[in-house]
Design an enzyme around this catalytic site. Structure first.
Site, PDB file in Angstrom:
ATOM      1  N   GLY A  79       0.786  -1.213   0.000  1.00 12.15           N
ATOM      2  CA  GLY A  79       0.000   0.000   0.000  1.00 12.15           C
ATOM      3  C   GLY A  79       0.821   1.268   0.000  1.00 12.15           C
ATOM      4  O   GLY A  79       2.009   1.261  -0.320  1.00 12.15           O
ATOM      5  N   ARG A  91      14.322   2.589   3.799  1.00 11.19           N
ATOM      6  CA  ARG A  91      13.010   3.160   3.500  1.00 11.19           C
ATOM      7  C   ARG A  91      11.961   2.631   4.467  1.00 11.19           C
ATOM      8  O   ARG A  91      11.928   1.436   4.770  1.00 11.19           O
ATOM      9  CB  ARG A  91      12.632   2.753   2.080  1.00 11.19           C
ATOM     10  CG  ARG A  91      11.190   2.954   1.728  1.00 11.19           C
ATOM     11  CD  ARG A  91      10.896   2.312   0.386  1.00 11.19           C
ATOM     12  NE  ARG A  91      10.829   0.879   0.488  1.00 11.19           N
ATOM     13  CZ  ARG A  91       9.795   0.131   0.063  1.00 11.19           C
ATOM     14  NH1 ARG A  91       8.768   0.705  -0.514  1.00 11.19           N
ATOM     15  NH2 ARG A  91       9.815  -1.179   0.182  1.00 11.19           N
ATOM     16  N   HIS A  97      15.091  -5.195  -3.708  1.00 14.60           N
ATOM     17  CA  HIS A  97      13.682  -4.779  -3.748  1.00 14.60           C
ATOM     18  C   HIS A  97      13.515  -3.286  -4.008  1.00 14.60           C
ATOM     19  O   HIS A  97      12.629  -2.878  -4.756  1.00 14.60           O
ATOM     20  CB  HIS A  97      13.051  -5.157  -2.406  1.00 14.60           C
ATOM     21  CG  HIS A  97      11.589  -4.890  -2.314  1.00 14.60           C
ATOM     22  ND1 HIS A  97      10.677  -5.485  -3.152  1.00 14.60           N
ATOM     23  CD2 HIS A  97      10.868  -4.102  -1.465  1.00 14.60           C
ATOM     24  CE1 HIS A  97       9.457  -5.076  -2.831  1.00 14.60           C
ATOM     25  NE2 HIS A  97       9.550  -4.228  -1.829  1.00 14.60           N
ATOM     26  N   HIS A 121      14.397  -7.405   0.243  1.00 15.03           N
ATOM     27  CA  HIS A 121      13.192  -7.907   0.894  1.00 15.03           C
ATOM     28  C   HIS A 121      13.470  -9.335   1.339  1.00 15.03           C
ATOM     29  O   HIS A 121      13.937 -10.145   0.546  1.00 15.03           O
ATOM     30  CB  HIS A 121      12.001  -7.861  -0.058  1.00 15.03           C
ATOM     31  CG  HIS A 121      10.699  -7.894   0.672  1.00 15.03           C
ATOM     32  ND1 HIS A 121      10.282  -8.995   1.374  1.00 15.03           N
ATOM     33  CD2 HIS A 121       9.738  -6.960   0.840  1.00 15.03           C
ATOM     34  CE1 HIS A 121       9.110  -8.731   1.935  1.00 15.03           C
ATOM     35  NE2 HIS A 121       8.763  -7.502   1.629  1.00 15.03           N
ATOM     36  N   GLU A 147       1.910  -1.347   9.085  1.00 20.23           N
ATOM     37  CA  GLU A 147       3.092  -2.122   8.678  1.00 20.23           C
ATOM     38  C   GLU A 147       4.219  -1.853   9.658  1.00 20.23           C
ATOM     39  O   GLU A 147       4.171  -0.878  10.419  1.00 20.23           O
ATOM     40  CB  GLU A 147       3.526  -1.711   7.261  1.00 20.23           C
ATOM     41  CG  GLU A 147       2.655  -2.322   6.182  1.00 20.23           C
ATOM     42  CD  GLU A 147       3.094  -1.957   4.786  1.00 20.23           C
ATOM     43  OE1 GLU A 147       3.776  -0.922   4.612  1.00 20.23           O
ATOM     44  OE2 GLU A 147       2.748  -2.700   3.853  1.00 20.23           O
ATOM     45  N   ARG A 190      13.240  -4.950   8.076  1.00 18.97           N
ATOM     46  CA  ARG A 190      13.512  -5.759   6.880  1.00 18.97           C
ATOM     47  C   ARG A 190      14.973  -6.172   6.769  1.00 18.97           C
ATOM     48  O   ARG A 190      15.288  -7.316   6.421  1.00 18.97           O
ATOM     49  CB  ARG A 190      13.179  -4.923   5.651  1.00 18.97           C
ATOM     50  CG  ARG A 190      12.017  -5.456   4.901  1.00 18.97           C
ATOM     51  CD  ARG A 190      11.622  -4.574   3.773  1.00 18.97           C
ATOM     52  NE  ARG A 190      10.160  -4.545   3.764  1.00 18.97           N
ATOM     53  CZ  ARG A 190       9.439  -3.885   2.882  1.00 18.97           C
ATOM     54  NH1 ARG A 190      10.029  -3.176   1.947  1.00 18.97           N
ATOM     55  NH2 ARG A 190       8.133  -3.923   2.928  1.00 18.97           N
TER      56      ARG A 190
HETATM   57  C1  LIG Z   1       6.945  -6.411  -5.910  1.00 16.70           C
HETATM   58  C2  LIG Z   1       7.012  -5.019  -5.356  1.00 16.70           C
HETATM   59  C3  LIG Z   1       6.140  -4.628  -4.350  1.00 16.70           C
HETATM   60  C4  LIG Z   1       6.189  -3.334  -3.837  1.00 16.70           C
HETATM   61  N1  LIG Z   1       5.273  -2.951  -2.894  1.00 16.70           N
HETATM   62  C5  LIG Z   1       5.268  -1.660  -2.464  1.00 16.70           C
HETATM   63  C6  LIG Z   1       4.259  -1.195  -1.571  1.00 16.70           C
HETATM   64  O1  LIG Z   1       3.359  -1.930  -1.178  1.00 16.70           O
HETATM   65  N2  LIG Z   1       4.307   0.117  -1.176  1.00 16.70           N
HETATM   66  C7  LIG Z   1       5.270   0.976  -1.606  1.00 16.70           C
HETATM   67  O2  LIG Z   1       5.253   2.145  -1.217  1.00 16.70           O
HETATM   68  N3  LIG Z   1       6.216   0.559  -2.472  1.00 16.70           N
HETATM   69  C8  LIG Z   1       6.234  -0.714  -2.919  1.00 16.70           C
HETATM   70  N4  LIG Z   1       7.193  -1.118  -3.801  1.00 16.70           N
HETATM   71  C9  LIG Z   1       8.121  -0.112  -4.347  1.00 16.70           C
HETATM   72  C10 LIG Z   1       7.382   0.773  -5.360  1.00 16.70           C
HETATM   73  O3  LIG Z   1       6.522  -0.038  -6.124  1.00 16.70           O
HETATM   74  C11 LIG Z   1       8.342   1.491  -6.288  1.00 16.70           C
HETATM   75  O4  LIG Z   1       9.343   2.142  -5.565  1.00 16.70           O
HETATM   76  C12 LIG Z   1       7.612   2.556  -7.123  1.00 16.70           C
HETATM   77  O5  LIG Z   1       6.475   2.006  -7.726  1.00 16.70           O
HETATM   78  C13 LIG Z   1       8.549   3.110  -8.182  1.00 16.70           C
HETATM   79  O6  LIG Z   1       7.793   3.840  -9.115  1.00 16.70           O
HETATM   80  P1  LIG Z   1       8.521   4.562 -10.302  1.00 16.70           P
HETATM   81  O7  LIG Z   1       7.448   5.206 -11.114  1.00 16.70           O
HETATM   82  O8  LIG Z   1       9.613   5.389  -9.770  1.00 16.70           O
HETATM   83  O9  LIG Z   1       9.231   3.366 -11.134  1.00 16.70           O
HETATM   84  P2  LIG Z   1       8.582   2.155 -11.922  1.00 16.70           P
HETATM   85  O10 LIG Z   1       7.191   1.932 -11.529  1.00 16.70           O
HETATM   86  O11 LIG Z   1       9.494   0.994 -11.804  1.00 16.70           O
HETATM   87  O12 LIG Z   1       8.580   2.637 -13.445  1.00 16.70           O
HETATM   88  C14 LIG Z   1       9.793   2.846 -14.139  1.00 16.70           C
HETATM   89  C15 LIG Z   1       9.493   3.189 -15.598  1.00 16.70           C
HETATM   90  O13 LIG Z   1      10.685   3.642 -16.219  1.00 16.70           O
HETATM   91  C16 LIG Z   1      10.774   3.075 -17.517  1.00 16.70           C
HETATM   92  N5  LIG Z   1      12.184   3.145 -17.931  1.00 16.70           N
HETATM   93  C17 LIG Z   1      13.293   2.862 -17.204  1.00 16.70           C
HETATM   94  N6  LIG Z   1      14.391   3.140 -17.939  1.00 16.70           N
HETATM   95  C18 LIG Z   1      13.969   3.585 -19.130  1.00 16.70           C
HETATM   96  C19 LIG Z   1      14.612   4.030 -20.322  1.00 16.70           C
HETATM   97  N7  LIG Z   1      15.966   4.094 -20.445  1.00 16.70           N
HETATM   98  N8  LIG Z   1      13.868   4.393 -21.381  1.00 16.70           N
HETATM   99  C20 LIG Z   1      12.513   4.350 -21.311  1.00 16.70           C
HETATM  100  N9  LIG Z   1      11.829   3.955 -20.218  1.00 16.70           N
HETATM  101  C21 LIG Z   1      12.565   3.584 -19.142  1.00 16.70           C
HETATM  102  C22 LIG Z   1      10.182   1.699 -17.361  1.00 16.70           C
HETATM  103  O14 LIG Z   1       9.787   1.227 -18.628  1.00 16.70           O
HETATM  104  C23 LIG Z   1       8.992   2.027 -16.451  1.00 16.70           C
HETATM  105  O15 LIG Z   1       7.934   2.490 -17.259  1.00 16.70           O
HETATM  106  C24 LIG Z   1       7.158  -2.412  -4.325  1.00 16.70           C
HETATM  107  C25 LIG Z   1       8.049  -2.814  -5.315  1.00 16.70           C
HETATM  108  C26 LIG Z   1       7.980  -4.102  -5.837  1.00 16.70           C
HETATM  109  C27 LIG Z   1       8.943  -4.499  -6.924  1.00 16.70           C
END
Ligand SMILES: Cc1cc2nc3c(=O)[nH]c(=O)nc-3n(C[C@H](O)[C@H](O)[C@H](O)COP(=O)(O)OP(=O)(O)OC[C@H]3O[C@@H](n4cnc5c(N)ncnc54)[C@H](O)[C@@H]3O)c2cc1C
Length: 511
Positions: A54, A374, A339, A234, A118, A280
């Site tokens: 969440g 974090r 993670h 994780h 949490e 963690r």
């Molecule tokens: C399994 C899992 C469970 C999680 N659960 C939680 C939770 O419950 N609560 C919480 O707060 N956080 C959680 N996290 C962490 C959280 O999900 C992430 O930190 C957060 O979603 C990151 O978002 P973001 O938009 O920065 O990156 P992302 O959602 O990873 O998106 C990155 C984007 O960048 C693009 N990209 C990267 N490099 C390039 C490039 N060179 N050219 C073009 N596109 C590129 C990718 O295609 C993608 O679209 C979890 C993570 C995981 C893996």
């Protein structure tokens, strides 16, 4: 060589990444004309879509942003920027309302948001959606809003290569590979929202394409990086033949699941007073140590939600059943996996990097809010809070109306890395720059990463090797153990090391 096409399109801003941070930034920048660039389709191959537990916000009656900020500071092991934590917590309730207005359906109890608790949160403040499918719901609603916006031009299945600077060193555009061509788009500002770097590790919960590309792009443009050594592992990824590994959310332990060895003995007994709900990093180290001693470790959830496990944890249940494990009847095998990356591209309070016109937000940004560790559910939060701030900053700044990219370099046709190269690189990271580090192991990892990068014909592998080496060098320089960074040769926390760390591209090859 691919020639760079000269029919440059012009945008007000270019956002790289279509996870939560990137899509929301593109929406917040409206009515400016924005290019949104991502590897896959919107939300595909993002950590955002896979987030389970969440998103944290002090919206409960017994809660306050001050308490949320205090928990964030406590989790960060002495390195959290207090002002940044205070602002994140203060902006959280408003950000939740903004995404709810975009159509995100948070779980509710009566008229109020359903709030979970949490580890290390002193109050119930975790909003969720669809039980344990919070990220999927956020991405669904926000991708719909992006698709409906005429101001955003999406370049899916594309790859950002380099930020282009003008003669004065300010952002002038972005070079990207799109539909087989290398093109340069002009824009006075570029926002990197490229996510984390778990894909550099043999075991990860992240999409394997999350390899720190944004860190490399920023570093090549001259941006400062921060806190690179802090990688959160994780403790309970599902130990099955999958890549990446499915996550077994902490919420399952929150409901009473316990870690056991093959004989059924409790493995956290005597390790930490909080037992299975210890921080963690503590749990990850314990599981890692047992695996090093050739013990398998399991999460026993047989007594958890006995009547409705599939309904309470649909994502976890589906993942287990896909690999023939029924968590209602047998312990779940687990392994620590990379993670979340606390470090990344250094930004100030307005999310600006030191390169004029270059911003970073979401997991790739190092705002200082996470310190050395974090607080759970603060990462989705930063992905929804910072986009509005960036849009406000962009609106308040005067950028040149016409930007002129300086000459761009030529790019070779893409060569994918071989399976063997990726395996060696990811093994080197997990073994030497993983849950536990020491000088000898880090030095070996750096040598291996340099050798893999030097020998590879693939730009992707070379770039990943540089990012890995940057993380390893930062870990080598921090001669103490703090938060997620455990040095077996420096097991204590050091007052002298109580500061954030900074790197630049040159540090990838530093002695
Ligand atoms: C399994 C899992 C469970 C999680 N659960 C939680 C939770 O419950 N609560 C919480 O707060 N956080 C959680 N996290 C962490 C959280 O999900 C992430 O930190 C957060 O979603 C990151 O978002 P973001 O938009 O920065 O990156 P992302 O959602 O990873 O998106 C990155 C984007 O960048 C693009 N990209 C990267 N490099 C390039 C490039 N060179 N050219 C073009 N596109 C590129 C990718 O295609 C993608 O679209 C979890 C993570 C995981 C893996």
């Amino acid at each position: 060589m691919n020639a760079v096409r000269s029919d440059a399109e012009t945008f007000d801003a270019i956002v790289v990444g279509a996870g939560l941070a990137g899509m929301l930034t593109a929406l917040e920048l409206r009515p400016r004309r924005v290019a949104l660039v991502s590897y896959g389709s919107l939300g595909q191959w993002t950590s955002s879509a896979w987030a389970q537990g969440g998103i944290a916000a002090a919206v409960g009656d017994d809660d306050s942003p001050a308490l949320h900020a205090a928990d964030t500071v406590a989790a960060g092991a002495g390195l959290v920027e207090r002002r940044v934590a205070a602002r994140l917590a203060a902006d959280a309730p408003h950000a939740i309302e903004r995404v709810a207005a975009l159509g995100v359906r948070f779980d509710r109890e009566d008229a109020h948001y359903a709030l979970g608790r949490e580890g290390a949160h002193s109050r119930r403040r975790i909003l969720r959606a669809g039980g344990d499918a919070t990220g999927a719901e956020l991405v669904r609603a926000i991708a719909l809003a992006v698709h409906a916006s005429a101001d955003i031009v999406c370049y899916e299945d594309s790859r950002a290569l380099d930020v282009v600077l003008d003669a004065g060193g300010a952002v002038a555009g972005l070079t990207l590979r799109v539909a087989g061509d290398v093109r340069t788009f002009s824009a006075p500002c570029v926002v990197l929202a490229t996510g984390g770097l778990g894909g550099l590790y043999r075991f990860t919960t992240n999409p394997t394409s999350s390899r720190g590309a944004g860190i490399a792009i920023a570093a090549r443009a001259g941006a400062r990086l921060a806190d690179l050594e802090f990688v959160q592992f994780h403790p309970t990824a599902l130990d099955v033949a999958a890549d990446p590994l499915p996550l077994v959310s902490e919420a399952v332990r929150g409901e009473g699941a316990v870690l056991v060895d093959a004989r059924g003995s409790l493995v956290m007994a005597g390790v930490d007073a909080a037992l299975d709900l210890a921080p963690r990093d503590v749990v990850a180290r314990r599981v890692f140590a047992l695996r090093q001693a050739n013990e398998r470790v399991y999460l026993d959830a047989r007594h958890v939600a006995p009547d409705n496990f599939p309904e309470r944890f649909p994502t976890v249940f589906d993942a287990c059943m896909r690999y023939g494990i029924d968590p209602r009847h047998e312990p779940i095998p687990i392994v620590p996996a990379a993670h979340y990356h606390m470090g990344g591209v250094a930004v100030d309070l307005a999310d600006r990097t030191n390169v004029p016109g270059l911003y970073a937000c979401g997991e790739v940004a190092a705002t200082g809010v996470h310190g050395a560790n974090r607080l759970a559910s603060n990462s989705l939060l930063e992905s929804v809070v910072y986009p509005e701030r960036i849009a406000r900053d962009v609106a308040a700044r005067t950028f040149a109306r016409v930007v002129r990219p300086a000459a761009t370099r030529a790019y070779a046709a893409p060569v994918p890395g071989s399976d063997a190269e990726w395996r060696s690189l990811r093994d080197a990271m997990y073994a030497g720059v993983g849950v536990e580090r020491n000088e000898a192991g880090l030095s070996v990892a750096i040598e291996r990463l340099n050798a893999i990068g030097d020998a590879s014909p693939s730009d992707d592998v070379r770039e990943a090797a540089v990012v890995g080496a940057l993380v390893a060098h930062a870990a080598l320089r921090r001669r103490e153990s703090r938060g997620s960074h455990m040095r077996t040769d420096h097991p204590e926390r050091s007052i002298a090391e109580r500061h954030r760390s900074y790197s630049t591209l040159a540090d990838a090859r530093s002695a």
